[in-house]
Design an enzyme around this catalytic site. Structure first.
Site, PDB file in Angstrom:
ATOM      1  CB  ILE A  86      69.110 -11.682  12.771  1.00  0.00           C
ATOM      2  CG1 ILE A  86      68.456 -12.624  13.782  1.00  0.00           C
ATOM      3  CG2 ILE A  86      70.056 -10.759  13.492  1.00  0.00           C
ATOM      4  CD1 ILE A  86      67.877 -13.871  13.212  1.00  0.00           C
ATOM      5  CB  THR A  87      67.623  -6.511  14.011  1.00  0.00           C
ATOM      6  OG1 THR A  87      68.186  -5.934  12.830  1.00  0.00           O
ATOM      7  CG2 THR A  87      68.731  -6.852  14.989  1.00  0.00           C
ATOM      8  NE  ARG A  88      62.905  -5.612   8.183  1.00  0.00           N
ATOM      9  CZ  ARG A  88      62.600  -5.578   6.886  1.00  0.00           C
ATOM     10  NH1 ARG A  88      63.571  -5.609   6.001  1.00  0.00           N
ATOM     11  NH2 ARG A  88      61.343  -5.500   6.478  1.00  0.00           N
ATOM     12  CG  HIS A  89      63.088 -12.426  12.315  1.00  0.00           C
ATOM     13  ND1 HIS A  89      62.072 -13.005  11.589  1.00  0.00           N
ATOM     14  CD2 HIS A  89      64.215 -12.632  11.610  1.00  0.00           C
ATOM     15  CE1 HIS A  89      62.575 -13.551  10.490  1.00  0.00           C
ATOM     16  NE2 HIS A  89      63.875 -13.340  10.481  1.00  0.00           N
ATOM     17  CG  MET A  99      79.844   0.174  15.495  1.00  0.00           C
ATOM     18  SD  MET A  99      79.605   0.164  13.727  1.00  0.00           S
ATOM     19  CE  MET A  99      81.064  -0.629  13.202  1.00  0.00           C
ATOM     20  NE  ARG A 100      75.219   7.726  19.258  1.00  0.00           N
ATOM     21  CZ  ARG A 100      74.314   8.447  19.915  1.00  0.00           C
ATOM     22  NH1 ARG A 100      73.159   7.902  20.267  1.00  0.00           N
ATOM     23  NH2 ARG A 100      74.552   9.689  20.215  1.00  0.00           N
ATOM     24  CG  ASN A 192      58.335 -17.150  21.709  1.00  0.00           C
ATOM     25  OD1 ASN A 192      58.316 -17.742  20.628  1.00  0.00           O
ATOM     26  ND2 ASN A 192      57.611 -16.063  21.937  1.00  0.00           N
ATOM     27  NE  ARG A 194      53.313 -19.104  16.690  1.00  0.00           N
ATOM     28  CZ  ARG A 194      52.050 -18.729  16.665  1.00  0.00           C
ATOM     29  NH1 ARG A 194      51.482 -18.269  17.754  1.00  0.00           N
ATOM     30  NH2 ARG A 194      51.339 -18.832  15.565  1.00  0.00           N
ATOM     31  NE  ARG A 203      65.632 -13.747   8.249  1.00  0.00           N
ATOM     32  CZ  ARG A 203      65.728 -12.696   7.441  1.00  0.00           C
ATOM     33  NH1 ARG A 203      66.403 -12.777   6.312  1.00  0.00           N
ATOM     34  NH2 ARG A 203      65.128 -11.559   7.727  1.00  0.00           N
TER      35      ARG A 203
HETATM   36  C1  LIG Z   1      65.304 -14.807   1.771  1.00  0.00           C
HETATM   37  C2  LIG Z   1      64.811 -13.509   2.341  1.00  0.00           C
HETATM   38  C3  LIG Z   1      64.969 -12.353   1.605  1.00  0.00           C
HETATM   39  C4  LIG Z   1      64.497 -11.124   2.126  1.00  0.00           C
HETATM   40  N1  LIG Z   1      64.675  -9.999   1.392  1.00  0.00           N
HETATM   41  C5  LIG Z   1      64.241  -8.806   1.864  1.00  0.00           C
HETATM   42  C6  LIG Z   1      64.408  -7.590   1.119  1.00  0.00           C
HETATM   43  O1  LIG Z   1      64.945  -7.588   0.045  1.00  0.00           O
HETATM   44  N2  LIG Z   1      63.956  -6.430   1.666  1.00  0.00           N
HETATM   45  C7  LIG Z   1      63.327  -6.387   2.874  1.00  0.00           C
HETATM   46  O2  LIG Z   1      62.915  -5.320   3.325  1.00  0.00           O
HETATM   47  N3  LIG Z   1      63.162  -7.512   3.610  1.00  0.00           N
HETATM   48  C8  LIG Z   1      63.600  -8.707   3.145  1.00  0.00           C
HETATM   49  N4  LIG Z   1      63.443  -9.846   3.899  1.00  0.00           N
HETATM   50  C9  LIG Z   1      62.856  -9.709   5.229  1.00  0.00           C
HETATM   51  C10 LIG Z   1      61.394 -10.201   5.274  1.00  0.00           C
HETATM   52  O3  LIG Z   1      60.598  -9.489   4.362  1.00  0.00           O
HETATM   53  C11 LIG Z   1      60.825 -10.024   6.691  1.00  0.00           C
HETATM   54  O4  LIG Z   1      60.724  -8.659   7.014  1.00  0.00           O
HETATM   55  C12 LIG Z   1      61.675 -10.671   7.753  1.00  0.00           C
HETATM   56  O5  LIG Z   1      62.074 -11.946   7.356  1.00  0.00           O
HETATM   57  C13 LIG Z   1      60.874 -10.746   9.074  1.00  0.00           C
HETATM   58  O6  LIG Z   1      60.017 -11.853   9.026  1.00  0.00           O
HETATM   59  P1  LIG Z   1      58.440 -11.775   9.205  1.00  0.00           P
HETATM   60  O7  LIG Z   1      57.856 -10.870   8.172  1.00  0.00           O
HETATM   61  O8  LIG Z   1      57.937 -13.172   9.198  1.00  0.00           O
HETATM   62  O9  LIG Z   1      58.192 -11.028  10.565  1.00  0.00           O
HETATM   63  P2  LIG Z   1      58.527 -11.313  12.101  1.00  0.00           P
HETATM   64  O10 LIG Z   1      58.852 -10.008  12.651  1.00  0.00           O
HETATM   65  O11 LIG Z   1      59.536 -12.410  12.234  1.00  0.00           O
HETATM   66  O12 LIG Z   1      57.141 -11.726  12.700  1.00  0.00           O
HETATM   67  C14 LIG Z   1      56.689 -13.101  12.757  1.00  0.00           C
HETATM   68  C15 LIG Z   1      55.286 -13.204  12.211  1.00  0.00           C
HETATM   69  O13 LIG Z   1      54.423 -12.377  12.989  1.00  0.00           O
HETATM   70  C16 LIG Z   1      53.428 -11.801  12.144  1.00  0.00           C
HETATM   71  N5  LIG Z   1      53.582 -10.339  12.169  1.00  0.00           N
HETATM   72  C17 LIG Z   1      54.544  -9.625  12.815  1.00  0.00           C
HETATM   73  N6  LIG Z   1      54.341  -8.310  12.667  1.00  0.00           N
HETATM   74  C18 LIG Z   1      53.239  -8.183  11.901  1.00  0.00           C
HETATM   75  C19 LIG Z   1      52.520  -7.072  11.390  1.00  0.00           C
HETATM   76  N7  LIG Z   1      52.889  -5.822  11.634  1.00  0.00           N
HETATM   77  N8  LIG Z   1      51.428  -7.305  10.665  1.00  0.00           N
HETATM   78  C20 LIG Z   1      51.006  -8.558  10.409  1.00  0.00           C
HETATM   79  N9  LIG Z   1      51.645  -9.675  10.831  1.00  0.00           N
HETATM   80  C21 LIG Z   1      52.742  -9.483  11.581  1.00  0.00           C
HETATM   81  C22 LIG Z   1      53.662 -12.368  10.744  1.00  0.00           C
HETATM   82  O14 LIG Z   1      52.879 -13.523  10.601  1.00  0.00           O
HETATM   83  C23 LIG Z   1      55.120 -12.725  10.763  1.00  0.00           C
HETATM   84  O15 LIG Z   1      55.459 -13.740   9.836  1.00  0.00           O
HETATM   85  C24 LIG Z   1      63.883 -11.076   3.409  1.00  0.00           C
HETATM   86  C25 LIG Z   1      63.735 -12.258   4.133  1.00  0.00           C
HETATM   87  C26 LIG Z   1      64.196 -13.458   3.627  1.00  0.00           C
HETATM   88  C27 LIG Z   1      64.038 -14.711   4.454  1.00  0.00           C
END
Ligand SMILES: Cc1cc2nc3c(=O)[nH]c(=O)nc-3n(C[C@H](O)[C@H](O)[C@H](O)COP(=O)(O)OP(=O)(O)OC[C@H]3O[C@@H](n4cnc5c(N)ncnc54)[C@H](O)[C@@H]3O)c2cc1C
Length: 247
Positions: A86-89, A99-100, A192, A194, A203
């Protein structure tokens, strides 16, 4: 897992509509009341007008106004693995239990295998569970019993050894290295509307892992109470569409 709504923008859909109306409004939305701002939008009541405008924005991919209202959720007991996902967003703001600075020295190792401190995935206990990356279908009872026993033993041992390292004076920030990725964590997150739809697109989808799907479904349930017209439209028309990357 437990998810609660901590705080949220009041009247979120009024705010979305005011933001959107501003774009095509000769007067100033900051001065006029909401009824006046919504004049000219189809609908017999103010709710119908909001429904019309929100549907129009969604249909046309005009997602900017949905960035104004924010909601903050408190999440209890997800795995560190789910937290990493989730923190990838990048447009969500997070606070994650440390945990520190929090030493889990009072956890009863006997309870760890019962799901006390570590999330137990369904595939460890349910012979019929079919996960996303599972090779076959269900497994026999003997195999599931073996899996469950091994899983419980392994996580229990990790926690016992973590506590032994603390007893030996190792700082929690280093002792934690032996803990499993399934270790539970609490988190607060703000996003937000969106972004909430975007997170749900990615997700709550069938190809996401069961735990983050469960988290997202809980967030969606709370969002439906907070922002009903928007998430009613999202569920009905957007959730299962192709090309889910837009909002
Ligand atoms: C089923 C599934 C499997 C996955 N497997 C993996 C994996 O194996 N390894 C891995 O590393 N990750 C994996 N991910 C994570 C995925 O690649 C994304 O990093 C993550 O879902 C964040 O979503 P997002 O890329 O839409 O970015 P968010 O951070 O949610 O940003 C939202 C939107 O903003 C725009 N945006 C944000 N930042 C930028 C930028 N720097 N440049 C251009 N546009 C941008 C894009 O349009 C993006 O869609 C997986 C995700 C899913 C759902």
């Amino acid at each position: 897992m437990e998810v609660t709504l901590l705080e949220a923008t009041p009247n979120p859909e009024e705010l979305i509509c005011k933001g959107a109306r501003n774009d095509y409004y000769a007067d100033f939305v900051g001065e006029d009341d909401f009824e006046t701002v919504m004049e000219g939008v189809d609908g017999d009541s103010i709710e119908e007008k909001q429904r019309t405008l929100i549907g129009h924005l969604m249909t046309h991919g005009h997602f900017g106004p949905f960035e104004h209202p924010n909601a903050t959720f408190a999440v209890k007991g997800i795995s560190r693995s789910c937290m990493a996902q989730i923190t990838r967003h990048r447009h969500v703001s997070f606070d994650v239990q440390s945990m520190r600075y929090v030493a889990f020295d009072d956890v009863d190792p006997e309870q760890v295998g019962e799901g006390e401190f570590v999330v137990t995935p369904p595939s460890a206990t349910d012979a019929d569970w079919i996960g996303r990356n599972q090779k076959g279908g269900s497994v026999d009872e003997a195999t599931i019993e073996q899996r469950e026993e091994l899983f419980r033993e392994s996580v229990t041992r990790s926690v016992e050894e973590y506590q032994e390292l603390l007893d030996l004076g190792m700082p929690p920030e280093d002792a934690r290295f032996v803990l499993p990725i399934g270790t539970k964590v609490n988190m607060v997150m703000t996003m937000n509307v969106r972004m909430l739809m975007h997170v749900a697109d990615m997700r709550a989808a069938a190809d996401a892992q069961w735990e983050i799907r469960e988290l997202t479904e809980s967030v969606l349930d709370l969002a439906a109470d907070w922002c009903p017209l928007t998430f009613e439209y999202y569920e009905a028309k957007m959730r299962n569409r192709k090309n889910r990357l837009a909002p």
